[in-house]
Write an enzyme that holds these catalytic residues in place. Structure first.
Site, PDB file in Angstrom:
ATOM      1  N   ARG A  72       3.652 -10.729   6.643  1.00  0.00           N
ATOM      2  CA  ARG A  72       5.062 -10.522   6.995  1.00  0.00           C
ATOM      3  C   ARG A  72       5.292  -9.819   8.331  1.00  0.00           C
ATOM      4  O   ARG A  72       6.426  -9.524   8.684  1.00  0.00           O
ATOM      5  CB  ARG A  72       5.745  -9.721   5.889  1.00  0.00           C
ATOM      6  CG  ARG A  72       5.914 -10.555   4.656  1.00  0.00           C
ATOM      7  CD  ARG A  72       6.825  -9.906   3.684  1.00  0.00           C
ATOM      8  NE  ARG A  72       6.504 -10.400   2.355  1.00  0.00           N
ATOM      9  CZ  ARG A  72       6.925  -9.859   1.238  1.00  0.00           C
ATOM     10  NH1 ARG A  72       7.686  -8.797   1.287  1.00  0.00           N
ATOM     11  NH2 ARG A  72       6.604 -10.365   0.090  1.00  0.00           N
ATOM     12  N   ARG A 115      16.853  -0.179  -3.984  1.00  0.00           N
ATOM     13  CA  ARG A 115      15.545  -0.428  -4.589  1.00  0.00           C
ATOM     14  C   ARG A 115      15.713  -0.628  -6.086  1.00  0.00           C
ATOM     15  O   ARG A 115      16.615  -0.061  -6.702  1.00  0.00           O
ATOM     16  CB  ARG A 115      14.615   0.758  -4.382  1.00  0.00           C
ATOM     17  CG  ARG A 115      14.195   1.010  -2.980  1.00  0.00           C
ATOM     18  CD  ARG A 115      13.114   0.040  -2.566  1.00  0.00           C
ATOM     19  NE  ARG A 115      12.849   0.133  -1.149  1.00  0.00           N
ATOM     20  CZ  ARG A 115      13.653  -0.352  -0.215  1.00  0.00           C
ATOM     21  NH1 ARG A 115      14.779  -0.928  -0.549  1.00  0.00           N
ATOM     22  NH2 ARG A 115      13.349  -0.240   1.037  1.00  0.00           N
ATOM     23  N   PRO A 172       0.808  -1.209   0.000  1.00  0.00           N
ATOM     24  CA  PRO A 172       0.000   0.000   0.000  1.00  0.00           C
ATOM     25  C   PRO A 172       0.849   1.269   0.000  1.00  0.00           C
ATOM     26  O   PRO A 172       1.635   1.497   0.909  1.00  0.00           O
ATOM     27  CB  PRO A 172      -0.841  -0.115   1.275  1.00  0.00           C
ATOM     28  CG  PRO A 172      -0.337  -1.285   2.026  1.00  0.00           C
ATOM     29  CD  PRO A 172       0.643  -2.011   1.198  1.00  0.00           C
ATOM     30  N   GLU A 173       0.693   2.058  -1.049  1.00  0.00           N
ATOM     31  CA  GLU A 173       1.263   3.404  -1.095  1.00  0.00           C
ATOM     32  C   GLU A 173       0.085   4.370  -1.003  1.00  0.00           C
ATOM     33  O   GLU A 173      -1.021   3.946  -0.686  1.00  0.00           O
ATOM     34  CB  GLU A 173       2.077   3.587  -2.388  1.00  0.00           C
ATOM     35  CG  GLU A 173       3.181   2.536  -2.518  1.00  0.00           C
ATOM     36  CD  GLU A 173       4.007   2.654  -3.798  1.00  0.00           C
ATOM     37  OE1 GLU A 173       4.090   3.747  -4.362  1.00  0.00           O
ATOM     38  OE2 GLU A 173       4.566   1.631  -4.228  1.00  0.00           O
ATOM     39  N   HIS A 198      -2.007 -15.525  10.324  1.00  0.00           N
ATOM     40  CA  HIS A 198      -1.580 -14.173   9.971  1.00  0.00           C
ATOM     41  C   HIS A 198      -2.538 -13.094  10.455  1.00  0.00           C
ATOM     42  O   HIS A 198      -2.311 -11.914  10.215  1.00  0.00           O
ATOM     43  CB  HIS A 198      -1.404 -14.063   8.457  1.00  0.00           C
ATOM     44  CG  HIS A 198      -0.434 -15.056   7.914  1.00  0.00           C
ATOM     45  ND1 HIS A 198       0.843 -15.194   8.427  1.00  0.00           N
ATOM     46  CD2 HIS A 198      -0.549 -15.990   6.944  1.00  0.00           C
ATOM     47  CE1 HIS A 198       1.471 -16.158   7.771  1.00  0.00           C
ATOM     48  NE2 HIS A 198       0.644 -16.656   6.875  1.00  0.00           N
ATOM     49  N   LYS A 223       1.434   7.505   3.839  1.00  0.00           N
ATOM     50  CA  LYS A 223       0.978   6.120   3.838  1.00  0.00           C
ATOM     51  C   LYS A 223       0.391   5.716   5.187  1.00  0.00           C
ATOM     52  O   LYS A 223       0.110   4.540   5.405  1.00  0.00           O
ATOM     53  CB  LYS A 223       2.147   5.185   3.494  1.00  0.00           C
ATOM     54  CG  LYS A 223       2.823   5.497   2.169  1.00  0.00           C
ATOM     55  CD  LYS A 223       4.025   4.595   1.945  1.00  0.00           C
ATOM     56  CE  LYS A 223       4.964   5.191   0.921  1.00  0.00           C
ATOM     57  NZ  LYS A 223       6.230   4.435   0.825  1.00  0.00           N
ATOM     58  N   ARG A 242      20.875  18.439  -3.932  1.00  0.00           N
ATOM     59  CA  ARG A 242      20.967  17.022  -3.578  1.00  0.00           C
ATOM     60  C   ARG A 242      21.614  16.227  -4.699  1.00  0.00           C
ATOM     61  O   ARG A 242      21.232  16.341  -5.852  1.00  0.00           O
ATOM     62  CB  ARG A 242      19.559  16.461  -3.281  1.00  0.00           C
ATOM     63  CG  ARG A 242      18.874  17.135  -2.102  1.00  0.00           C
ATOM     64  CD  ARG A 242      19.550  16.821  -0.792  1.00  0.00           C
ATOM     65  NE  ARG A 242      19.595  15.391  -0.519  1.00  0.00           N
ATOM     66  CZ  ARG A 242      18.704  14.753   0.223  1.00  0.00           C
ATOM     67  NH1 ARG A 242      17.723  15.410   0.781  1.00  0.00           N
ATOM     68  NH2 ARG A 242      18.823  13.463   0.432  1.00  0.00           N
TER      69      ARG A 242
END
Length: 300
Positions: free
Chosen positions: A115, A276, A2-3, A96, A59, A167
DNA sequence: TGATTCCTGTCC
DNA sequence: GGACAGGAATCA
């Protein structure tokens, strides 16, 4: 995972069932997800609690209760699910299942996470939603430094420009940094860069104002469309009613390495940035800026 | 700034 | 049987 669009979809779907509803009984089956409060105390605290409102920041999902009870600050991380169901598994039947709460009007509110990365914090009521002085319960470090919501009015192109200025980190990594803007994960950062035609390895500070504006607009349109489609179900995500989202088949970059770019037909490539994966189109998303493009001989 | 940790299902 | 997936915290 989920974002922002997924959490927003969960917020909306849960709200229709939970706002004004009372938790009759709260059972903690696996206390792993609770931070800073013992399971029995938590269960006692929220037995009979009435849900007042569902909110979201980045989030984080926020469940606010009546009677001055601390709000739940829920982060589902990757495989966490918060949803309502008519029936609930019996304790022990689903290894779970972490939390089940019987609703006064019938049905159950369930928290499930394969998880065990999902976390629930308690956010004491207070000015600005509980500042540091709220103190009674620990808050996630990331919450205290959370940047502007990627869909909120505070995130402007100018603000993004300031955040990126100087940056040297890849723009892909900066988009994932919740201190700069809150809500993007690996899926939507890949998608936003594809939409804005920006190479994920470009140093944040090298982006020109026009490119940053393009990126900002891409983020907005992307997130709004993804919410319209009720989010992306890539593997685990389900909304607050247990339904998958419809945006996965509309993804252009994430998960499509080796497949043709839907804009130009080139094979999408993948590289690792800051631990990532980043999938992008080597033709549409050039490393050098367009217009004043300078080819430098690659060392190594 | 990068690696490591937490977790477990899935894929090769 | 091992690599991989990943959000955020934590370390070097």
């Amino acid at each position: 995972m989920p974002e922002l669009p997924e959490v927003e979809t969960i917020r909306r779907t849960l709200a229709t069932h939970l706002v004004g509803e009372r938790l009759e009984r709260v059972e903690v089956l696996h206390p792993h997800f609770l931070v800073g409060v013992a399971a029995d105390r938590f269960a006692r605290l929220y037995a009979g609690a009435r849900v007042e409102e569902l909110g979201r920041r980045g989030k984080y999902l926020i469940v606010r209760f009546a009677a001055g009870l601390p709000a739940w600050l829920v982060h589902l991380r990757m495989t966490g699910r918060l949803y309502v169901r008519e029936t609930a598994p019996e304790p022990g039947d689903d290894p779970h299942l972490h939390l089940r709460a019987r609703l006064a009007g019938g049905g159950w509110l369930l928290l499930r996470d394969v998880r065990k990365f999902a976390r629930l914090y308690l956010l004491a009521a207070g000015p600005a939603g509980g500042g540091a002085e709220a103190g009674a319960f620990p808050l996630p470090p990331g919450w205290l430094r959370l940047g502007p919501d990627a869909l909120g009015d505070e995130l402007t192109p100018a603000r993004l420009e300031r955040a990126f200025a100087g940056r040297r980190a890849p723009v892909k990594a900066l988009l994932l940094d919740q201190r700069l803007l809150a809500g993007l994960g690996n899926i939507y950062s890949d998608e936003a860069l594809w939409r804005a035609r920006l190479h994920p390895a470009r140093a944040g500070g090298s982006l020109r104002p026009a490119e940053i504006r393009r990126l900002w607009a891409a983020i907005r349109s992307l997130l709004e469309e993804a919410i319209d489609w009720r989010g992306t179900t890539f593997s685990d995500y389900l909304d607050g009613e247990g339904f998958p989202g419809g945006f996965a088949i509309r993804l252009q970059a994430y998960g499509r390495a080796g497949q043709p770019c839907r804009r130009c037909g080139s094979r999408l490539e993948s590289l690792r940035l800051g631990g990532r994966s980043a999938t992008f189109c080597p033709r549409c998303q050039r490393r050098a800026t367009t217009g004043d493009r300078v080819e430098r001989p690659r060392t190594r």
